[in-house]
Design a protein around this motif. Structure first.
Motif, PDB file in Angstrom:
ATOM      1  N   TYR A  41     -34.206 -14.759  22.453  1.00 26.00           N
ATOM      2  CA  TYR A  41     -34.671 -15.957  21.754  1.00 26.00           C
ATOM      3  C   TYR A  41     -35.314 -16.898  22.775  1.00 26.00           C
ATOM      4  CZ  TYR A  41     -32.056 -14.596  17.574  1.00 26.00           C
ATOM      5  OH  TYR A  41     -31.599 -13.933  16.459  1.00 26.00           O
ATOM      6  N   ALA A  42     -36.177 -17.767  22.308  1.00 24.97           N
ATOM      7  CA  ALA A  42     -36.836 -18.708  23.208  1.00 24.97           C
ATOM      8  C   ALA A  42     -37.251 -19.950  22.442  1.00 24.97           C
ATOM      9  CB  ALA A  42     -38.060 -18.061  23.862  1.00 24.97           C
ATOM     10  N   VAL A  43     -37.437 -21.017  23.183  1.00 24.10           N
ATOM     11  CA  VAL A  43     -38.037 -22.236  22.628  1.00 24.10           C
ATOM     12  C   VAL A  43     -39.462 -22.300  23.157  1.00 24.10           C
ATOM     13  CG1 VAL A  43     -37.984 -24.751  22.562  1.00 24.10           C
ATOM     14  CG2 VAL A  43     -35.850 -23.467  22.473  1.00 24.10           C
ATOM     15  N   VAL A  44     -40.410 -22.374  22.253  1.00 24.10           N
ATOM     16  CA  VAL A  44     -41.817 -22.418  22.644  1.00 24.10           C
ATOM     17  C   VAL A  44     -42.452 -23.709  22.135  1.00 24.10           C
ATOM     18  CG1 VAL A  44     -42.000 -19.905  22.648  1.00 24.10           C
ATOM     19  CG2 VAL A  44     -42.581 -21.168  20.580  1.00 24.10           C
ATOM     20  N   ASP A  45     -43.427 -24.191  22.891  1.00 23.73           N
ATOM     21  CA  ASP A  45     -44.126 -25.429  22.540  1.00 23.73           C
ATOM     22  C   ASP A  45     -45.583 -25.132  22.219  1.00 23.73           C
ATOM     23  OD1 ASP A  45     -41.866 -26.982  23.050  1.00 23.73           O
ATOM     24  OD2 ASP A  45     -42.371 -27.187  25.173  1.00 23.73           O
ATOM     25  N   PHE A  46     -46.019 -25.550  21.041  1.00 20.68           N
ATOM     26  CA  PHE A  46     -47.441 -25.507  20.717  1.00 20.68           C
ATOM     27  C   PHE A  46     -48.037 -26.851  21.132  1.00 20.68           C
ATOM     28  CE2 PHE A  46     -45.914 -22.071  18.110  1.00 20.68           C
ATOM     29  CZ  PHE A  46     -46.940 -21.148  18.165  1.00 20.68           C
ATOM     30  N   LYS A  47     -48.932 -26.797  22.105  1.00 19.08           N
ATOM     31  CA  LYS A  47     -49.537 -28.022  22.645  1.00 19.08           C
ATOM     32  C   LYS A  47     -50.887 -28.262  21.966  1.00 19.08           C
ATOM     33  CE  LYS A  47     -51.037 -30.145  26.980  1.00 19.08           C
ATOM     34  NZ  LYS A  47     -51.206 -29.935  28.449  1.00 19.08           N
TER      35      LYS A  47
END
Length: 244
Positions: A41-47
């Motif tokens: 699992y991961a936390v991803v950021d859409f910039k």
């Protein structure tokens, strides 16, 4: 005159370089917070940067890949924005923690409650995603950015290896190698082992630091003594010259 002309030319050249390089960075992108390991699992950021100086970004739609569906997608609340998660039925069910998953997230939409992303600013939209596929090195998302003046920009062109970046590239998430032991291990055991390793590392790291501190103090005292002796010797030598 020559110096001023060279300075002016340099300024113009620098401005041109910035103008040409800016578009390569001013697009919707995705990056993990830390690592996005396969099978985990991961936390991803859409910039999302605002490319316009006369309109705000008021909506972002991110479409998820269908060839590598993600069963778990949870948006983090972003002040001033409303998030909506859309799910679709899978043609082929997924196995997740011993359960059959028949649907996966197909799209996440963020809509601004207020002004949105104003000119000169950018916004990050975090998501917790998983489990990440193990049979690919990247995930391609397609994004649609809507402005307050009704303009729509589609970031949907898939970058191809060995070719120039397209004008409207789709966000691409690079996946790292699977972590040793995977994500199926005992969390408490992993935590305990990690704490023990951290404590051991802290102890071993502290020992050289203490030793080096002691050495530094001794050297400092020696330096002060040597300096004092040097000053005394200089004073005595001066007196002898004066007497002579």
């Amino acid at each position: 005159m020559k110096a001023s002309r060279l300075a002016a030319a340099g300024t113009l050249a620098g401005t041109a370089v910035l103008a040409l390089s800016a578009p390569a960075f001013a697009h919707v992108s995705v990056q993990p917070e830390g690592e996005a390991a396969k099978g985990g699992y991961a936390v991803v950021d859409f910039k999302v940067p605002n490319e316009r100086d006369n309109a705000s970004t008021t909506k972002l739609e991110v479409t998820f890949p269908t060839d590598h569906p993600l069963a778990s997608v949870m948006p983090q609340p972003v002040p001033g924005w409303k998030a909506e998660v859309t799910k679709s039925t899978l043609k082929k069910p997924l196995e997740l923690h011993g359960r059959k998953i028949t649907e996966a997230v197909s799209k996440v939409t963020w809509t601004a409650d207020g002004k949105g992303v104003e000119p000169g600013f950018f916004q990050k939209f975090p998501l917790s995603v998983g489990t990440l596929p193990e049979d690919t090195d990247q995930l391609v998302f397609k994004a649609v950015q809507t402005y307050s003046n009704k303009e729509v920009v589609r970031w949907i062109e898939v970058p191809q290896e060995g070719q120039e970046e397209p004008e409207n590239p789709a966000p691409v998430l690079q996946l790292s190698a699977a972590e040793e032991g995977g994500h199926h291990g005992s969390a408490s055991a992993d935590k305990g082992s990690g704490d023990a390793e951290a404590a051991s590392a802290k102890t071993s790291a502290a020992e050289p630091a203490d030793s080096s501190d002691t050495t530094a103090r001794v050297l400092g005292v020696v330096g002060i003594v040597v300096g004092a002796l040097g000053v005394a010797y200089g004073v005595l030598a001066g007196r002898r010259r004066t007497t002579a």
